[in-house]
Scaffold this active site. Structure first.
Site, PDB file in Angstrom:
ATOM      1  N   LEU A  89       0.830  -1.200   0.000  1.00  0.00           N
ATOM      2  CA  LEU A  89       0.000   0.000   0.000  1.00  0.00           C
ATOM      3  C   LEU A  89       0.865   1.251   0.000  1.00  0.00           C
ATOM      4  CD1 LEU A  89      -2.685  -1.096   2.620  1.00  0.00           C
ATOM      5  CD2 LEU A  89      -2.918  -1.035   0.129  1.00  0.00           C
ATOM      6  N   ASN A 144      -8.369   7.537   9.770  1.00  0.00           N
ATOM      7  CA  ASN A 144      -7.688   7.663   8.481  1.00  0.00           C
ATOM      8  C   ASN A 144      -7.141   6.288   8.090  1.00  0.00           C
ATOM      9  OD1 ASN A 144      -8.072  10.494   8.364  1.00  0.00           O
ATOM     10  ND2 ASN A 144      -6.327  10.784   9.724  1.00  0.00           N
ATOM     11  N   LEU A 145      -7.736   5.678   7.101  1.00  0.00           N
ATOM     12  CA  LEU A 145      -7.458   4.286   6.743  1.00  0.00           C
ATOM     13  C   LEU A 145      -5.973   4.043   6.512  1.00  0.00           C
ATOM     14  CD1 LEU A 145      -8.668   1.500   6.068  1.00  0.00           C
ATOM     15  CD2 LEU A 145      -8.843   2.269   3.682  1.00  0.00           C
ATOM     16  N   ASP A 146      -5.416   3.060   7.244  1.00  0.00           N
ATOM     17  CA  ASP A 146      -4.034   2.603   7.093  1.00  0.00           C
ATOM     18  C   ASP A 146      -3.006   3.713   7.308  1.00  0.00           C
ATOM     19  OD1 ASP A 146      -4.872   0.014   6.506  1.00  0.00           O
ATOM     20  OD2 ASP A 146      -5.059   0.445   4.363  1.00  0.00           O
ATOM     21  N   GLU A 147      -3.365   4.738   8.072  1.00  0.00           N
ATOM     22  CA  GLU A 147      -2.445   5.854   8.310  1.00  0.00           C
ATOM     23  C   GLU A 147      -2.157   6.072   9.790  1.00  0.00           C
ATOM     24  OE1 GLU A 147      -3.638   9.416   6.334  1.00  0.00           O
ATOM     25  OE2 GLU A 147      -3.842   8.463   4.369  1.00  0.00           O
TER      26      GLU A 147
END
Length: 305
Positions: free
Chosen positions: A218, A248-251
């Site tokens: 990603l 915050n997706l994947d952050e």
């Protein structure tokens, strides 16, 4: 050139917590603005209360105006009965003086952990196996899944399995059921390849940290079939990232990462196999460090002590 196993990962933390009776071993984690006298004040407080420091780790983000972190493991006979008094006295004598955020914990009380999973079993089984062996000190209270496939595997470890199906139309109802099962009853939720996005409302209301694991492609190879896309692109490194889940997706703040080297000779199946290996080891380390109170966050980063 990136080595297959980073030096940091190759030297796991010594488990000094297990050297003495767990009921007499405590941990003190502190965080505050860096300033003179912090270490001396903490050490002096523990000494005055009869505690012996057996492990200490500390870090400052900057020598001037930095943020200071410290994790102290200590031995104190009768800790269970003394813990409330320690917390009260520390607040008055040290915590308020340095405007600290701090927590006292006892190794006699392992963290209550819920695992969320879909169909992929490698991360789930790694956590269950390490916990059963005593290598990962936590109390797994329940495994929650949106598929029934892994129920028998979980049952073999004597862990409750709860199947809550999720569809686009029932996501809100499913999360309500999950929150009813988990909120206020666990200290950590682990997404062991749970292939659903948890809403901001769920993350806020569950009342504890959530750790997620994903492959390292990603954002380059998002969506379905990332290993096929990686193969077609000719990637030379694959890996995994474990982080705290945020809105915050994947952050969210990263806890642990690792990579392995691959080549053009490796097919998609081999890439997936090696990817699963690194995912399960990275997630297991992240969960262990969290359960040992080694992870402290500051902004969107972490300090591991």
């Amino acid at each position: 050139m990136v080595p297959e196993t980073p030096a940091f990962a190759a030297r796991p933390f010594a488990n000094t917590d297990a050297v003495r009776q767990p009921s007499d071993i405590g941990r003190l984690s502190i965080q505050c603005a860096d300033q003179p006298g912090i270490v001396a004040a903490v050490a002096g407080f523990l000494a005055e209360h009869g505690a012996n420091i057996v492990e200490l780790g500390q870090f400052s983000t900057d020598s001037e105006n930095g943020e200071f972190f410290q994790r102290t493991v200590f031995h104190l006979a009768g800790l269970t009965d003394a813990l409330a008094d320690l917390q009260r006295d520390f607040a008055v004598q040290v915590g308020s003086r340095f405007a600290m955020k701090y927590t006292f914990t006892s190794t006699a009380t392992p963290k209550r952990v819920a695992i969320m999973v879909s169909k992929y079993d490698h991360c789930l089984l790694e956590l269950l196996w390490r916990n059963k062996r005593g290598d990962l000190d936590m109390e797994i209270t329940v495994v929650v899944s949106n598929h029934p496939d892994l129920e028998a595997d979980v049952a073999s470890f004597g862990i409750p399995f709860v199947y809550i199906p999720v569809t686009k139309d029932t996501k809100a109802e499913a999360e309500s059921a999950q929150l009813e099962l988990l909120a206020g009853k666990v200290d950590l939720v682990v997404m062991a390849r749970y292939m659903q996005i948890l809403s901001a409302g769920f993350l806020f209301n569950v009342g504890c940290p959530v750790i997620n694991i994903h492959h390292s492609f990603l954002p380059a190879f998002a969506g379905a079939g990332p290993y096929l896309k990686a193969k077609e692109r000719g990637v030379k490194l694959i890996g995994a990232t474990a982080h705290y889940a945020t809105a915050n997706l994947d952050e969210g703040p990263i806890i642990e990462q690792d990579v392995v080297r691959v080549s053009h000779r490796d097919g998609v199946g081999e890439l997936e196999r090696r990817g699963a290996e690194v995912e399960r080891s990275v997630l297991a380390r992240a969960v262990q460090w969290h359960c040992e109170d080694r992870v402290m966050t500051f902004g969107n980063s972490t300090t591991i002590l």
